[in-house]
Write a protein that holds these residues in place. Structure first.
Motif, PDB file in Angstrom:
ATOM      1  N   GLY A 119      64.581  41.742  22.086  1.00 19.56           N
ATOM      2  CA  GLY A 119      64.145  42.836  22.956  1.00 19.56           C
ATOM      3  C   GLY A 119      65.035  43.148  24.141  1.00 19.56           C
ATOM      4  N   PRO A 120      66.375  43.233  23.952  1.00 17.96           N
ATOM      5  CA  PRO A 120      67.228  43.586  25.090  1.00 17.96           C
ATOM      6  C   PRO A 120      66.974  45.036  25.518  1.00 17.96           C
ATOM      7  CG  PRO A 120      68.510  43.596  23.057  1.00 17.96           C
ATOM      8  CD  PRO A 120      67.154  43.056  22.704  1.00 17.96           C
ATOM      9  N   ASN A 121      67.290  45.349  26.741  1.00 20.81           N
ATOM     10  CA  ASN A 121      67.088  46.704  27.242  1.00 20.81           C
ATOM     11  C   ASN A 121      68.399  47.288  27.721  1.00 20.81           C
ATOM     12  OD1 ASN A 121      64.152  46.703  27.029  1.00 20.81           O
ATOM     13  ND2 ASN A 121      64.263  45.155  28.646  1.00 20.81           N
TER      14      ASN A 121
ATOM     15  N   HIS B 139      65.157  45.366  18.293  1.00 23.01           N
ATOM     16  CA  HIS B 139      64.310  46.393  18.910  1.00 23.01           C
ATOM     17  C   HIS B 139      64.791  46.729  20.326  1.00 23.01           C
ATOM     18  CE1 HIS B 139      60.867  49.027  18.812  1.00 23.01           C
ATOM     19  NE2 HIS B 139      60.564  48.656  20.038  1.00 23.01           N
TER      20      HIS B 139
ATOM     21  N   TYR C 139      55.458  53.033  25.552  1.00 17.92           N
ATOM     22  CA  TYR C 139      55.934  51.824  24.856  1.00 17.92           C
ATOM     23  C   TYR C 139      55.217  51.637  23.507  1.00 17.92           C
ATOM     24  CZ  TYR C 139      57.186  46.761  24.696  1.00 17.92           C
ATOM     25  OH  TYR C 139      57.654  45.527  24.364  1.00 17.92           O
TER      26      TYR C 139
ATOM     27  N   ASP D 228      56.588  51.705  19.476  1.00 21.29           N
ATOM     28  CA  ASP D 228      56.318  50.572  18.587  1.00 21.29           C
ATOM     29  C   ASP D 228      55.603  51.032  17.319  1.00 21.29           C
ATOM     30  OD1 ASP D 228      57.377  48.054  19.141  1.00 21.29           O
ATOM     31  OD2 ASP D 228      56.073  47.782  20.873  1.00 21.29           O
TER      32      ASP D 228
ATOM     33  N   TYR E 299      56.190  39.683  15.806  1.00 27.54           N
ATOM     34  CA  TYR E 299      56.775  40.015  17.107  1.00 27.54           C
ATOM     35  C   TYR E 299      56.851  38.777  17.988  1.00 27.54           C
ATOM     36  CZ  TYR E 299      55.658  44.803  15.730  1.00 27.54           C
ATOM     37  OH  TYR E 299      55.579  46.005  15.072  1.00 27.54           O
TER      38      TYR E 299
ATOM     39  N   THR F 150      57.405  37.830  21.800  1.00 30.27           N
ATOM     40  CA  THR F 150      57.613  38.145  23.222  1.00 30.27           C
ATOM     41  C   THR F 150      56.792  37.172  24.049  1.00 30.27           C
ATOM     42  OG1 THR F 150      55.725  39.575  23.754  1.00 30.27           O
ATOM     43  CG2 THR F 150      57.576  40.639  22.646  1.00 30.27           C
TER      44      THR F 150
ATOM     45  N   GLN G  42      52.654  40.080  26.869  1.00 34.50           N
ATOM     46  CA  GLN G  42      52.597  41.334  26.110  1.00 34.50           C
ATOM     47  C   GLN G  42      51.515  41.307  25.025  1.00 34.50           C
ATOM     48  OE1 GLN G  42      56.133  43.463  25.077  1.00 34.50           O
ATOM     49  NE2 GLN G  42      57.347  42.522  26.696  1.00 34.50           N
TER      50      GLN G  42
ATOM     51  N   HIS H 181      49.312  44.484  24.769  1.00 36.24           N
ATOM     52  CA  HIS H 181      50.079  45.593  24.177  1.00 36.24           C
ATOM     53  C   HIS H 181      50.069  45.497  22.643  1.00 36.24           C
ATOM     54  CE1 HIS H 181      53.433  48.221  23.152  1.00 36.24           C
ATOM     55  NE2 HIS H 181      54.030  47.196  22.565  1.00 36.24           N
ATOM     56  N   PHE H 182      50.368  44.301  22.136  1.00 35.99           N
ATOM     57  CA  PHE H 182      50.461  44.182  20.674  1.00 35.99           C
ATOM     58  C   PHE H 182      49.094  44.254  20.003  1.00 35.99           C
ATOM     59  CE2 PHE H 182      54.742  42.764  21.728  1.00 35.99           C
ATOM     60  CZ  PHE H 182      55.439  43.608  20.883  1.00 35.99           C
TER      61      PHE H 182
HETATM   62  N1  ARG Z   1      62.278  45.411  25.424  1.00 36.48           N
HETATM   63  C1  ARG Z   1      60.993  44.835  25.600  1.00 36.48           C
HETATM   64  C2  ARG Z   1      60.885  44.149  26.952  1.00 36.48           C
HETATM   65  O1  ARG Z   1      61.877  43.897  27.601  1.00 36.48           O
HETATM   66  C3  ARG Z   1      60.658  43.824  24.525  1.00 36.48           C
HETATM   67  C4  ARG Z   1      60.583  44.396  23.143  1.00 36.48           C
HETATM   68  C5  ARG Z   1      59.687  43.595  22.247  1.00 36.48           C
HETATM   69  N2  ARG Z   1      59.505  44.201  20.961  1.00 36.48           N
HETATM   70  C6  ARG Z   1      58.747  45.258  20.709  1.00 36.48           C
HETATM   71  N3  ARG Z   1      58.685  45.714  19.485  1.00 36.48           N
HETATM   72  N4  ARG Z   1      58.033  45.828  21.637  1.00 36.48           N
HETATM   73  O2  ARG Z   1      59.787  43.863  27.387  1.00 36.48           O
END
Ligand code: ARG
Length: 582
Positions: free
Chosen positions: A121-123, A158, A318, A322, A340, A342, A346, A349-350
């Motif tokens: 999950g890099p941004n 992702h 978000y 997904d 997933y 994380t 989170q 969210h999931f």
């Molecule tokens: N980029 C997201 C974060 O920094 C994590 C992504 C996790 N994967 C997903 N499918 N939402 O929190």
């Protein structure tokens, strides 16, 4: 073939011959390794069913087992447990046929699956930080474990490359470099244009912009507008965004490469923009998504807050990306499972995403799984912070681990016989393995304290302890001029308890892999490998190789080969690199 199935086959036969054909034989590795290797508890429920004395039934079965030379001892203990010890010759005979197989005797019981694993999950616009270590490391290890078990795996990073952070970075870059072509009204193309910024500038732009936006409403409005323009096709912003996606992804890949973490896909959130818009329309038409205070939401059952698909400002959320991603994954891969990885935070969210996917029916045959995990903390048990209170970049975390390993070398605890050049290279391998191992060895649900000094210690359950043992296996063979290749001609003779223990440990691989697989738990492999290394060290200590009789020397070298063969496989499931020297 593996040792468990060999034992089960024989116990089943004894039950059959004793006249208990339909019983559950309940064979497992012994709880009391000091008393036996395996036990069968099947006589207990059987006695209950047949209203007989369990010890009597157990004795009948044990009498059959005693006729089998595969077992050295068979005894009935307690209320009716059957304890079995395997004959040394039988164990020795099975070493090659079991341990030389590609999976060390592991056999899969059910049908292999196709699995998408979502981890890392890099941004874009934010440098990788300490919080990205666990999702990437745990996810990649689970991918390796599942692939080992025979699944077809697809690992997806992702990439977070859409949404508000992008608008913030664009706004900040616009303020810093107002003359860039992207901001001109007559912008056509940036072909041949040298962008004046690097990854460092992009990474700094986000925190700066986010602080400014919090303090300044006009700045925030500008960022929101930039986000909207980007998402609705502003050509200049889009091209600028493409450039900074390119440089951050290149940087992320370099770091993940250093860590030995692999992704098959780098699908970004942005690729789901169109699909997301259409999906929301479709959900509205169906009556699944409804208007709520200007936002488009899907109501949830019970106390769960509604899943927001589009906020009142018209931005896609978000959860929406997904969900659209699920739609595309189903279309392209038809996976059996999507998992997933994380931080536990989170979880809500999931659960919303899975619930909407289920209500919508977009992935009727997919099993969804959320594998949450705890946080890396400082000594104060709060999320780890740098000395000045900031978030540590993942690069700096790697550097801290490498430096700690280097310090251990300078203090003579590691790598005493290495040259300076070797130290440079090997301290990196040791530091990274230490960092990855400690992260995987902790049950993922728990938090743990980031402590570079402790993780690089050669004592205790650490990466360096394991690497040392594996390097020792390699060097034993090298010193004796023996190739590590396994051979059916290598004969094993068991003369000491430490040899037998080591061999039994090697035979226990299938159970470790299965438990790790079932629980998506790399720490089970970490624990198995740790114990294997301990058993090897004990064997190395108790059983001299040089100077012993030819047959025994051969056998001990063969045991060393098997230990190396199996431990390297397990190190690979943890994504650890093992140096040749240390
Ligand atoms: N980029 C997201 C974060 O920094 C994590 C992504 C996790 N994967 C997903 N499918 N939402 O929190």
């Amino acid at each position: 073939m593996n040792l468990m199935s060999e034992v089960k086959k024989r116990v089943q036969n004894a039950f059959d011959v004793a006249g208990f054909t339909n019983a559950d034989i309940l064979v497992k590795v012994s709880d009391r390794p000091d008393m036996s290797d395996y036990q069968s508890n099947g006589a207990l429920p059987l006695a209950k069913k047949e209203k007989k004395n369990p010890r009597e039934i157990a004795s009948k079965i044990a009498d059959e087992l005693k006729k089998d030379s595969f077992f050295k001892t068979v005894s009935v203990d307690g209320p009716g447990f059957i304890n079995m010890t395997i004959a040394d010759e039988a164990l020795a005979h099975l070493a090659y046929p079991i341990l030389s197989t590609p999976k060390g005797g592991y056999e899969r019981a059910d049908k292999p699956k196709k699995v998408v694993l979502d981890y890392g999950g890099p941004n874009v616009g934010k440098a990788l930080h300490i919080g990205h270590l666990r999702p990437a490391n745990i996810g990649d290890s689970v991918r390796r474990i599942m692939a080992f078990a025979g699944d077809e795996t697809i690992g997806d990073a992702h990439l977070g490359d859409w949404g508000r952070p992008m608008g913030l970075v664009i706004t900040e870059l616009k303020h810093t470099y107002p003359d860039m072509p992207y901001f001109k009204a007559d912008y056509v193309s940036d072909e041949g244009y040298q962008i004046p910024f690097t990854i460092k500038d992009v990474a700094e732009a986000y925190p700066t912009a986010s602080a400014k936006a919090k303090a300044d409403e006009t700045y925030m409005a500008e960022a929101k507008e930039a986000t909207r323009l980007l998402q609705t096709g502003h050509k200049g912003y889009y091209d600028l965004w493409k450039r900074f996606v390119e440089i951050t992804v290149a940087d992320d890949k370099e770091i993940f490469d250093t860590l030995g973490i692999h992704f098959d896909l780098w699908w970004g959130e942005s690729r789901e923009n169109e699909r997301g818009i259409q999906m929301v329309e479709r959900m509205k038409e169906k009556g699944l998504a409804v208007l709520d205070d200007g936002a488009i939401v899907v109501p949830m059952e019970g106390d769960t807050p509604p899943a927001i698909l589009v906020n009142s400002a018209g931005a896609m959320m978000y959860a929406t990306t997904d969900l659209a991603t699920i739609e595309e994954r189903v279309e392209v891969f038809q996976p059996n499972e999507i998992i997933y990885f994380t931080d536990l935070r989170q979880g809500l969210h999931f659960s919303q995403v899975f619930a909407v996917a289920q209500k919508d029916g977009m992935a009727p045959n997919v099993h969804f799984e959320f594998q949450g995990f705890g946080t890396i903390t400082g000594a104060d048990n709060k999320p780890y912070k740098t000395r000045d209170g900031g978030v540590a970049s993942l690069r700096s975390v790697i550097e801290m681990a490498e430096e700690a390993a280097r310090k251990k070398m300078d203090a003579g605890e590691i790598g005493r016989d290495l040259t300076d050049d070797e130290k440079k290279e090997i301290s990196k391998i040791v530091g990274i393995s230490a960092l990855k191992f400690i992260d995987l060895a902790n049950d993922k649900i728990k938090n743990y304290i980031f402590d570079p000094d402790k993780m690089t210690s050669t004592e205790g359950k650490t990466g360096p302890y394991l690497l040392y043992a594996m390097v020792r296996m390699k060097s034993v063979l090298e010193k004796m001029n023996v190739s590590a290749e396994l051979s059916a001609a290598d004969k094993i003779v068991l003369t000491m308890p430490a040899e037998r223990n080591l061999l039994l440990r090697l035979f226990a691989l299938p159970e470790a892999v299965q438990t790790a697989y079932d629980n998506r738990a790399p720490h089970v492999i970490a624990d198995y490998l740790y114990k294997l290394c301990q058993d090897f060290n004990l064997f190395y200590h108790d059983c001299s190789i040089k100077g012993s009789a030819e047959e025994i020397q051969q056998s001990r070298l063969a045991l060393t080969k098997y230990a190396l063969h199996i431990s390297l496989k397990m190190a690979d499931l943890l994504g650890l690199k093992v140096p040749n020297k240390m």
